[in-house]
Design an enzyme around this catalytic site. Sequence first.
Site, PDB file in Angstrom:
ATOM      1  N   HIS A   7     -24.333 -33.430  29.511  1.00 50.83           N
ATOM      2  CA  HIS A   7     -24.038 -33.832  30.869  1.00 50.83           C
ATOM      3  C   HIS A   7     -25.219 -34.560  31.479  1.00 50.83           C
ATOM      4  CE1 HIS A   7     -25.547 -29.667  30.813  1.00 50.83           C
ATOM      5  NE2 HIS A   7     -26.190 -29.962  31.933  1.00 50.83           N
TER       6      HIS A   7
ATOM      7  N   CYS B 250     -29.986 -24.663  36.413  1.00 47.96           N
ATOM      8  CA  CYS B 250     -30.434 -25.476  35.281  1.00 47.96           C
ATOM      9  C   CYS B 250     -30.949 -26.801  35.830  1.00 47.96           C
ATOM     10  CB  CYS B 250     -29.314 -25.690  34.263  1.00 47.96           C
ATOM     11  SG  CYS B 250     -27.964 -26.745  34.836  1.00 47.96           S
TER      12      CYS B 250
END
Length: 711
Positions: A67, A227
Amino acid sequence: MTDRIIITDLVTLDADLGADSTEVIAALAQRLARTGRATDPTAVRDAALARESQSATGLPGGIAIPHCRAAAITTPSLVFARLSPKVAFGAPDGPADLVFLIAAPEGAGAEHMKLLSSLARALVKPEFLATLRAAATPDEIVTLVDGVINPEPEPAVSTEQAAQQANSPATPDSRSNAASTESAAGTTAASSTGTIRSTPPPDAGATATDPAGGGAAQRSIVAVTACPTGIAHTYMAADSLVAAGERAGVRVQVETQGSSGSAPLGASDIAEAVAVIFATDVGVKGRERFAGKPVIESGVKRAINEPDVMVREALAAGTDPHAAVVSGAARSESGAAAADSGALGWGTRLRQILLTGVSYMIPFVAAGGLLIALGFLLGGYQISGNAKNIVLDNSLTDLPAGGLGTYLGAVLFQIGSLAFSFLVPALAGYIAYAIADRPGLAPGFTAGAVAVFVGAGFLGGLVGGLIAGFAALWIAKLSIPQWARGLMPVVVIPLFASLVVGAIMFIVLGKPLAAVTSGLTHWLNSLSGTSAIALGIILGLMMCFDLGGPVNKAAYSFAVAGLDVNDAASLKIMAAVMAAGMVPPLAMALSTALRPKLFTTAERENGKAAWLLGASFISEGAIPFAAADPLRVIPSMMAGGAVTGALVMATGTTLSAPHGGIFVFFAVGGLAGFLLALAAGTVVGAACVTAAKQLRKPRAGAASPAALATV
């Protein structure tokens, strides 16, 4: 919403998209661009690979979720591929056959980010993965994904129906359905608030705290997940912990510090919790809110892979008087207990602390050093002795003897010198900040200023920052009346921690550290011949070992901390460090140009970009190559860096600017020697990596992008 997150043109079933994760990501980025949802597939691929280099995106169960965010992405999108054969993405249980590329524009709105995070949450559910593997057409995939990111609203239950359900006999099925409905409602609420709560079965609270079921308060745990990108792992980790809490009969509340918004946990929720879990790859925002709570710390992926273990560890820590606790922004010094409970080890923690200081120091170095170099370019090296007087005694309407060039050169030099003077205080201040959060800043900067005052330099900044941070941390742990707690972070801790570190630095450590620094400077100045060449080799090896990691940063910090235009040895060291740091991207670019068949399509594209990255002294340009094949790339780059470092020292090349690559050639003394050393190292590095790849082609997927992170 006019643009759907996923369409059939973004779905590929049972396809061979490449031999490794880099090729798969490149193919998915190309498909995204073909649908008009990205303007530059290479930019999308590079952004996704940059995220891969931070930590692998493969997850247990045969799935991978590369991603990224990039300006080239025009529409938030999901690109799906069911692979045959499987490809390794660094998951602990093997390669992946289900791959989602989650692509978001640089400024994606909150609503879009919530949809993308909804998919991430669904990927922790085995039943959803099974339906993805069983789907026969792209339309089925689109329908399945739409079902989890845009779920149908639950039918409203009237007060009368609720009363009837409450009065009806409870059966196992009805109890299970009620619990699952309640849990689903909690997750739906989390999507809009940023806080996720688990709702255990009705009897779980009794079994957790009161075997008799006497209505005792149920145990609870709070957690924070985050994250670097904040799109996928943040929310998957949160839902994994919530599900683990339901299985354990424990109330788990998670604050997701991600891209789709974050609602902080309430003060009462934190107060009632028996322990806190920090599953993050970045800093925890507002960490001081959890002060005094037993803590379990890990990277975000551990919460996805081992959520049940982390919940058990948190419950155990809640009853262990020796468990690590949150104090300010850091763990307490319960080293053994922390290691046993799954918290970060002190070796890793110390490395993070020092790198935090270095990372905050570098902007002062880059800005100040380049301004000093520009000052030399305009006013000549002679301004270093009296730039202050030139600036104070002259102006644009009253120029000094050298004219406008001398005056502007003096101005730039003075600005740069002032910025550069923050190097050691910033290093010490942010080392202390990494240990004790904001209360550590004042004593840390004070320690750095004292280190400069006594002549202890860079070494004094390191030692002083550590002392200041731990002093602030120790003071924060002292038991004081509740009414005085508000004074601790702004008055008490900075005051007494500054007093402690200042006294230690002045009275005990200042002179010894200054003597060590002075001795090191004299030793460097005395180096000549083979000794200087050996130092160049060591610096070259360090700069190419981990490409921007701790070893690279240590060599770079050593060079910039000692940079002094009146010290020839420091200028040679700076030249060796910069030239060696330019080698890895340039060597990989040269190798991909000479032997393109040895590299994947994505690597060949990376090679083109690496020319500019290497020329700009950005060692990280070689990370995609090292991540995919570390055993061949890293030793080859180290060989090239060693050659360059040795030749720079042997030719006596100097450099008075700490950054910039080819853009600061004006600051190089002995440009011919610099270019010779750089060219030689680049050729050696390229030759070594080319030979290594010819001898044995790397096994597909053998090395994950996470490999470099462990170097």
